[in-house]
Design a protein around this motif. Structure first.
Motif, PDB file in Angstrom:
ATOM      1  N   HIS A 136       0.833  -1.204   0.000  1.00  0.00           N
ATOM      2  CA  HIS A 136       0.000   0.000   0.000  1.00  0.00           C
ATOM      3  C   HIS A 136       0.863   1.247   0.000  1.00  0.00           C
ATOM      4  O   HIS A 136       0.573   2.225  -0.705  1.00  0.00           O
ATOM      5  CB  HIS A 136      -0.914   0.024   1.238  1.00  0.00           C
ATOM      6  CG  HIS A 136      -1.998  -1.001   1.184  1.00  0.00           C
ATOM      7  ND1 HIS A 136      -2.443  -1.684   2.283  1.00  0.00           N
ATOM      8  CD2 HIS A 136      -2.715  -1.453   0.150  1.00  0.00           C
ATOM      9  CE1 HIS A 136      -3.390  -2.521   1.918  1.00  0.00           C
ATOM     10  NE2 HIS A 136      -3.575  -2.399   0.631  1.00  0.00           N
ATOM     11  N   LEU A 185       2.292   1.729  -3.372  1.00  0.00           N
ATOM     12  CA  LEU A 185       1.235   2.157  -4.298  1.00  0.00           C
ATOM     13  C   LEU A 185       0.946   3.655  -4.125  1.00  0.00           C
ATOM     14  O   LEU A 185       0.826   4.406  -5.103  1.00  0.00           O
ATOM     15  CB  LEU A 185      -0.034   1.345  -4.012  1.00  0.00           C
ATOM     16  CG  LEU A 185      -1.150   1.432  -5.039  1.00  0.00           C
ATOM     17  CD1 LEU A 185      -0.704   0.878  -6.379  1.00  0.00           C
ATOM     18  CD2 LEU A 185      -2.376   0.659  -4.553  1.00  0.00           C
ATOM     19  N   LEU A 186       0.853   4.073  -2.866  1.00  0.00           N
ATOM     20  CA  LEU A 186       0.601   5.492  -2.577  1.00  0.00           C
ATOM     21  C   LEU A 186       1.752   6.356  -3.093  1.00  0.00           C
ATOM     22  O   LEU A 186       1.531   7.426  -3.673  1.00  0.00           O
ATOM     23  CB  LEU A 186       0.453   5.692  -1.062  1.00  0.00           C
ATOM     24  CG  LEU A 186      -0.881   5.256  -0.468  1.00  0.00           C
ATOM     25  CD1 LEU A 186      -0.716   4.918   1.003  1.00  0.00           C
ATOM     26  CD2 LEU A 186      -1.914   6.353  -0.638  1.00  0.00           C
ATOM     27  N   LYS A 234       3.158   8.833   1.293  1.00  0.00           N
ATOM     28  CA  LYS A 234       3.537  10.182   0.840  1.00  0.00           C
ATOM     29  C   LYS A 234       5.001  10.463   1.193  1.00  0.00           C
ATOM     30  O   LYS A 234       5.723  11.101   0.429  1.00  0.00           O
ATOM     31  CB  LYS A 234       2.628  11.229   1.491  1.00  0.00           C
ATOM     32  CG  LYS A 234       1.138  11.013   1.225  1.00  0.00           C
ATOM     33  CD  LYS A 234       0.776  11.348  -0.192  1.00  0.00           C
ATOM     34  CE  LYS A 234      -0.728  11.214  -0.423  1.00  0.00           C
ATOM     35  NZ  LYS A 234      -1.111  11.604  -1.786  1.00  0.00           N
ATOM     36  N   GLU A 246       1.687   6.630  -6.842  1.00  0.00           N
ATOM     37  CA  GLU A 246       0.612   7.514  -7.289  1.00  0.00           C
ATOM     38  C   GLU A 246       0.985   8.984  -7.102  1.00  0.00           C
ATOM     39  O   GLU A 246       0.661   9.837  -7.931  1.00  0.00           O
ATOM     40  CB  GLU A 246      -0.684   7.192  -6.532  1.00  0.00           C
ATOM     41  CG  GLU A 246      -1.885   7.987  -6.996  1.00  0.00           C
ATOM     42  CD  GLU A 246      -1.999   8.064  -8.513  1.00  0.00           C
ATOM     43  OE1 GLU A 246      -1.876   7.021  -9.181  1.00  0.00           O
ATOM     44  OE2 GLU A 246      -2.182   9.179  -9.041  1.00  0.00           O
ATOM     45  N   MET A 283      -9.773   7.262  -0.183  1.00  0.00           N
ATOM     46  CA  MET A 283      -8.586   6.448   0.130  1.00  0.00           C
ATOM     47  C   MET A 283      -8.769   5.688   1.438  1.00  0.00           C
ATOM     48  O   MET A 283      -8.558   4.472   1.505  1.00  0.00           O
ATOM     49  CB  MET A 283      -7.353   7.360   0.267  1.00  0.00           C
ATOM     50  CG  MET A 283      -6.863   7.942  -1.022  1.00  0.00           C
ATOM     51  SD  MET A 283      -5.733   9.305  -0.699  1.00  0.00           S
ATOM     52  CE  MET A 283      -4.303   8.404  -0.187  1.00  0.00           C
ATOM     53  N   LEU A 284      -9.141   6.454   2.488  1.00  0.00           N
ATOM     54  CA  LEU A 284      -9.273   5.823   3.810  1.00  0.00           C
ATOM     55  C   LEU A 284     -10.397   4.789   3.808  1.00  0.00           C
ATOM     56  O   LEU A 284     -10.316   3.775   4.501  1.00  0.00           O
ATOM     57  CB  LEU A 284      -9.534   6.896   4.874  1.00  0.00           C
ATOM     58  CG  LEU A 284      -8.405   7.905   5.098  1.00  0.00           C
ATOM     59  CD1 LEU A 284      -8.824   8.973   6.095  1.00  0.00           C
ATOM     60  CD2 LEU A 284      -7.137   7.212   5.590  1.00  0.00           C
ATOM     61  N   ALA A 285     -11.428   5.057   3.000  1.00  0.00           N
ATOM     62  CA  ALA A 285     -12.561   4.120   2.948  1.00  0.00           C
ATOM     63  C   ALA A 285     -12.168   2.781   2.322  1.00  0.00           C
ATOM     64  O   ALA A 285     -12.906   1.800   2.439  1.00  0.00           O
ATOM     65  CB  ALA A 285     -13.706   4.748   2.159  1.00  0.00           C
ATOM     66  N   GLN A 286     -11.000   2.743   1.666  1.00  0.00           N
ATOM     67  CA  GLN A 286     -10.550   1.462   1.109  1.00  0.00           C
ATOM     68  C   GLN A 286      -9.908   0.588   2.196  1.00  0.00           C
ATOM     69  O   GLN A 286      -9.439  -0.516   1.910  1.00  0.00           O
ATOM     70  CB  GLN A 286      -9.543   1.668  -0.034  1.00  0.00           C
ATOM     71  CG  GLN A 286      -9.991   2.629  -1.123  1.00  0.00           C
ATOM     72  CD  GLN A 286     -11.370   2.335  -1.658  1.00  0.00           C
ATOM     73  OE1 GLN A 286     -11.695   1.188  -1.993  1.00  0.00           O
ATOM     74  NE2 GLN A 286     -12.221   3.362  -1.713  1.00  0.00           N
ATOM     75  N   GLY A 287      -9.835   1.130   3.411  1.00  0.00           N
ATOM     76  CA  GLY A 287      -9.335   0.318   4.522  1.00  0.00           C
ATOM     77  C   GLY A 287      -7.868   0.529   4.834  1.00  0.00           C
ATOM     78  O   GLY A 287      -7.211  -0.360   5.378  1.00  0.00           O
ATOM     79  N   ILE A 288      -7.344   1.687   4.468  1.00  0.00           N
ATOM     80  CA  ILE A 288      -5.960   1.968   4.868  1.00  0.00           C
ATOM     81  C   ILE A 288      -5.988   3.026   5.967  1.00  0.00           C
ATOM     82  O   ILE A 288      -6.924   3.823   6.046  1.00  0.00           O
ATOM     83  CB  ILE A 288      -5.080   2.439   3.690  1.00  0.00           C
ATOM     84  CG1 ILE A 288      -5.687   3.682   3.030  1.00  0.00           C
ATOM     85  CG2 ILE A 288      -4.866   1.332   2.691  1.00  0.00           C
ATOM     86  CD1 ILE A 288      -4.736   4.363   2.085  1.00  0.00           C
ATOM     87  N   SER A 289      -4.957   3.017   6.795  1.00  0.00           N
ATOM     88  CA  SER A 289      -4.931   3.966   7.914  1.00  0.00           C
ATOM     89  C   SER A 289      -4.269   5.281   7.494  1.00  0.00           C
ATOM     90  O   SER A 289      -3.581   5.341   6.468  1.00  0.00           O
ATOM     91  CB  SER A 289      -4.146   3.359   9.073  1.00  0.00           C
ATOM     92  OG  SER A 289      -2.790   3.250   8.703  1.00  0.00           O
TER      93      SER A 289
END
Lengths: 242, 478
Positions: B3, B6-7, B176, B10, B162-168
């Protein structure tokens, strides 16, 4: 046929935002395979209610549960079991539809293959020629379709939809309602926030009416039928509790 | 981890598709490369010129004809400080301290600029070195890239998606941060090249690595500051305005304040002021050219007694030479006393300035950078001390020649007697007593030790900002 098992539970939810009590102790539950519509005017607390199930807000009181577990205890687990469709499709404008889907599915830990992505985009009727264009060039409705495709591809047990038909044309709205019903029939739980009385009555098994942070009434569809639109409309327009 | 990657990927895609970020990065790169080339060429020319001048000064001294040794004391000699290999990256104090010195009897001259064109030809832009570009301008690029990292997502509501996809929130921060740190590493490529070139010119690999590490730490601090404010801010404009204000405070205002504090709280007397007091002290020591100066009465008596003779003419040594040696020794002790006092004050000022590094990462970085490049006050003062040691050594060598090789009687008659004058000349072969002078920078261990207090300040900045950022991201709100 609704299951008795509950997937979403709001227990005396209280939320204070910017010094104002936005939710004043609301209680309701949504069962497996049920479509629950939360109706209310602007500022009634509809979107706030959805956000509590995602753990985005601190609770001033009460509990939010997803699959019986307290959201506050494992917010990431709650989010992983929910597909959330925000009010205005919040996706990246510098990416095209496919890139958006691939990225957000990656964050969700489910690598969507090209075939299923195309199928989901077909299902929301996003024109094929638009799929490689950046979202900056999309209309509001087209963006909404990409967001819906993302929610479908997440393939979670629960969907939280915030004004999902906003920006869609009438045909697309009808298709979307059919989609929601199909998902519910497949055992998905849907909590949908809207101020579209007619749309909610078309698709929901139950409707909760929110006014000024309080749940002032609930309507259930009769077996094999739909919720009485007129009754809901009267209650929606009235200042009285139902 | 996937993750986070990936972030980060992006974020990079966003930058690459954003004209502003790309333009700023290209502008920074052009500024850096131009400065690096200009500074490298300038330092290489200065290095070459100083080495050449040093060799020429030595050969000219050695080529002097047979003459009276005291004429050679006043003929004097030049020494030059060649720039360290990393001076091409950070010339440090070199541009303000001077790198050459005229050595002669009876006085300690100040260091001056070796080559007339060394600073003047580049005019006021000589201060723009690669180190300054990294210290002053690189943070601006980092602010530009990093300020919107999280608040941009918040403003466009993609943070919720983003957060709704289950990442903290912490995962978002790590992603970042990875993107920003990768950008910082890329920004350090010109420094890596510069370090490599310095190794090619004789620098140690460890010093080059330390230099890169210090700047990575410094730029990472700015990266963390940008991310921290991006996590906390509700609006992108707020984050940008706050970071710009911090940049002004930490890179311009605080360093100016620190310099002003050092000068105010630890003032060093001016050269004219010190010179007048010193002159008065030196006069009390007597005139070494005059053997009859009362300051040397005791020396004369002691010499006559030591050799058991009645007159100075009977002495087996030349009294003039002995007096010159004795006088030079006492005078040098006094001069060194003043020099040591001044150097100690300079060290105190430098230490006070470095302590401001706890408030401004730029000051800590500049201090560590100069120490590692061997262009700091320590190296400058060592140059002065080594030059002085050389001066004292060859002047006393000439004085001893004067005392041992020349007859006193010839010495006092040489202005009126041509034959006596001829006899007071010693062979030019004697000028070989002048030792070679090649200034070497501190070894890397000493340089690392000098840089350590400032590096510690940077590490504390890094740790505090890391903890604060992670805590803020853990409580991230839409």
């Amino acid at each position: 046929m609704l299951s008795n098992r509950l997937r979403l539970q709001a227990e005396e939810l209280r939320v204070i935002r910017g010094g104002k009590e936005v939710l004043k102790g609301i209680t309701f539950a949504v069962a497996i395979g049920e479509v629950y519509g939360l109706l209310g005017g602007n500022g009634a607390g509809k979107s706030t209610t959805l956000l509590t199930f995602l753990g985005f807000l601190d609770l001033a009181g009460g509990n939010a549960r997803v699959n019986d577990a307290l959201v506050s205890e494992d917010v990431v687990a709650a989010r992983r079991s929910i597909a959330y469709l925000p009010e205005s499709a919040s996706l990246y404008e510098h990416l095209n539809a496919r890139e958006n889907l691939r990225y957000f599915l990656g964050l969700a830990g489910s690598a969507g293959d090209d075939e299923s992505m195309e199928a989901a985009l077909d299902r929301v009727a996003l024109p094929a020629e638009a799929r490689d264009r950046r979202l900056a060039d999309y209309s509001k409705g087209m963006r909404q379709k990409v967001a819906i495709a993302l929610a479908i591809l997440r393939n979670t047990d629960t969907l939280l939809l915030d004004e999902p038909t906003s920006g869609l044309d009438p045909t697309a709205i009808d298709e979307f309602h059919d989609l929601v019903r199909t998902l519910a029939d497949d055992g998905k739980t849907v909590l949908m926030v809207t101020h579209d009385v007619y749309g909610a009555c078309q698709v929901a098994d139950r409707i909760g009416l929110l006014r000024d942070g309080r749940l002032v009434g609930e309507f259930s569809a009769p077996a094999g039928g739909r919720i009485d639109t007129e009754a809901v409309h009267r209650a929606f327009s009235s200042r009285e509790a139902v | 981890m996937s993750h986070v990657l990936l972030l980060a990927k992006e974020e990079w895609r966003f930058w690459l598709r954003s004209n502003l970020a790309l333009s700023a990065a290209i502008l920074f790169l052009v500024l850096l490369v131009t400065t690096a080339i200009l500074t490298t060429v300038r330092i290489a020319e200065e290095r070459h010129a100083r080495e050449h001048h040093q060799e020429k000064a030595e050969s000219t001294f050695l080529a002097q004809p047979d003459r009276h040794p005291h004429r050679m004391v006043h003929y004097g000699h030049y020494v030059f400080r060649t720039p360290s290999p990393l001076a091409a990256f950070d010339p440090g104090l070199d541009s303000v301290t001077g790198q050459s010195m005229f050595l002669e009897g009876h006085q300690q001259n100040s260091a001056t600029f070796a080559v007339s064109g060394a600073s003047a030809d580049l005019g006021e832009f000589a201060w723009l070195t690669p180190a300054v570009v990294y210290q002053l301008f690189a943070p601006l690029l980092i602010i530009l890239l990093g300020h919107g990292a999280v608040v941009r997502e918040r403003e466009s509501s993609t943070l919720a998606t983003m957060l709704a996809q289950g990442i903290s929130g912490v995962t978002v921060l790590y992603g970042k941060a990875l993107a920003l740190f990768a950008a910082i590493l890329l920004m350090l490529v010109p420094l890596l090249v510069s370090g490599g070139a310095a190794v090619g010119r004789g620098e140690t690999v460890l010093a080059a690595i330390l230099m890169v590490a210090v700047y990575f730490l410094y730029l990472s601090i700015w990266g963390l500051l940008a991310l921290f404010l991006s996590v906390l801010s509700a609006r992108r404009a707020t984050a940008l305005a706050t970071l710009t204000a911090l940049w002004l405070a930490l890179t311009l205002l605080l360093p100016s304040l620190a310099v002003s504090n050092a000068a105010r709280f630890l003032p060093i007397a001016g050269q004219i002021e010190t010179g007048l007091v010193m002159l008065s002290d030196l006069r009390k020591l007597g005139d070494g050219h005059n053997v009859n100066d009362p300051a040397f009465d005791r020396l004369r008596r002691d010499l006559l007694k030591q050799y058991g003779v009645e007159t100075v003419e009977e002495l087996p040594v030349n009294l003039r030479g002995v007096v010159a040696e004795y006088s030079e020794s006492r005078l040098t002790d006094k001069l060194n006393e003043y020099a040591d006092r001044r150097m100690a004050m300079e060290q105190k000022q430098a230490a006070l300035l470095a302590r401001h590094g706890w408030l401004s990462p730029l000051l800590a970085t500049a201090d560590a950078s100069r120490a590692i490049a061997a262009t700091d006050l320590n190296n400058h003062q060592r140059f002065l001390k080594e030059a002085e040691a050389l001066r004292f050594d060859f002047v006393q060598g000439l004085n001893r020649l004067h005392a041992s090789k020349l007859a006193y009687i010839d010495d006092i008659k040489r202005s009126s007697d041509q034959q006596a004058e001829k006899r007071t000349r010693v062979s030019g072969e004697n000028w070989k007593l002048l030792k070679d002078f090649r200034f070497k920078p501190d070894d890397v261990g000493t340089r690392a030790g000098n840089a350590w207090p400032s590096v510690l300040a940077l590490l504390v900045w890094f740790a505090v900002l890391s903890i604060a950022s992670v805590r803020a991201a853990g409580r991230i709100r839409l």
